[in-house]
Design a protein around this motif. Structure first.
Motif, mmCIF file in Angstrom:
data_model
loop_
_atom_site.group_PDB
_atom_site.id
_atom_site.type_symbol
_atom_site.label_atom_id
_atom_site.label_comp_id
_atom_site.label_asym_id
_atom_site.label_seq_id
_atom_site.Cartn_x
_atom_site.Cartn_y
_atom_site.Cartn_z
ATOM 1 N N ARG A 77 0.830 -1.209 0.000
ATOM 2 C CA ARG A 77 0.000 0.000 0.000
ATOM 3 C C ARG A 77 0.864 1.258 0.000
ATOM 4 N N TYR A 78 0.522 2.178 -0.891
ATOM 5 C CA TYR A 78 1.170 3.487 -1.013
ATOM 6 C C TYR A 78 0.855 4.326 0.211
ATOM 7 N N LYS A 79 1.873 5.026 0.757
ATOM 8 C CA LYS A 79 1.673 5.914 1.895
ATOM 9 C C LYS A 79 2.077 7.353 1.566
ATOM 10 N N ASP A 80 3.229 7.523 0.888
ATOM 11 C CA ASP A 80 3.694 8.873 0.561
ATOM 12 C C ASP A 80 4.602 8.798 -0.668
ATOM 13 N N TRP A 81 4.610 9.854 -1.488
ATOM 14 C CA TRP A 81 5.400 9.906 -2.722
ATOM 15 C C TRP A 81 5.837 11.346 -2.951
ATOM 16 N N LYS A 82 7.148 11.583 -2.972
ATOM 17 C CA LYS A 82 7.695 12.912 -3.266
ATOM 18 C C LYS A 82 8.663 12.754 -4.435
ATOM 19 N N THR A 103 14.129 12.097 -12.670
ATOM 20 C CA THR A 103 13.615 12.530 -11.372
ATOM 21 C C THR A 103 14.144 11.627 -10.256
ATOM 22 N N ARG A 104 14.079 12.152 -9.067
ATOM 23 C CA ARG A 104 14.400 11.381 -7.863
ATOM 24 C C ARG A 104 13.115 11.268 -7.041
#
Length: 129
Positions: free
Chosen positions: A9-14, A28-29
């Motif tokens: 499950r995805y929680k955070d993406w920057k 990108t990083r």
């Protein structure tokens, strides 16, 4: 080899652009967080380098630190990600990095290959040797 159902499950993406050409090609990083549920359970911190082509397809490589448990016993491991993506999803091949496991994950070889689409709860099959 044993196989275990697994949820991811995805929680955070920057995502930060490192450089970009006028035609849309870019690198990108990514710094992200995910959660595993199932035989492998715990939190994951992930870093990717993603290379986009002008048509928004591309490739990526990354590393993921999983801290949690395997079959209820504590452990951690570093996983290596390699894959491709297109506007509808991601093709991922994920394997453990040798000699990075601790506790219940110390001597296990983990891997999965899947296609992620959307941002929902992903159902995977974890392969363990």
């Amino acid at each position: 080899m044993e196989k275990f159902p697994l949820r991811y499950r995805y929680k955070d993406w920057k995502e930060t652009t490192l450089f970009e050409r006028p035609d849309g090609a870019k690198v990108t990083r990514v710094e992200a967080e995910f959660v595993y549920e199932g035989a492998l359970a715990g939190s994951a911190t992930l870093g990717y380098i993603m290379q986009y082509f002008p048509d928004q397809t591309g490739t990526y490589d990354g590393w993921e630190r999983v801290e949690g448990s395997f079959q209820g016993k504590p452990g951690s491991v570093l996983l290596r990600h390699e894959g491709t993506f297109d506007p509808t999803g991601v093709n991922a091949h994920v394997t453990h990095v040798a000699r990075t496991g601790t506790g219940s994950l110390e001597n296990l070889a983990l891997s999965f290959t899947t296609r992620f689409e959307g941002q929902g709860l992903y159902e995977l099959t974890l392969e363990v040797e």
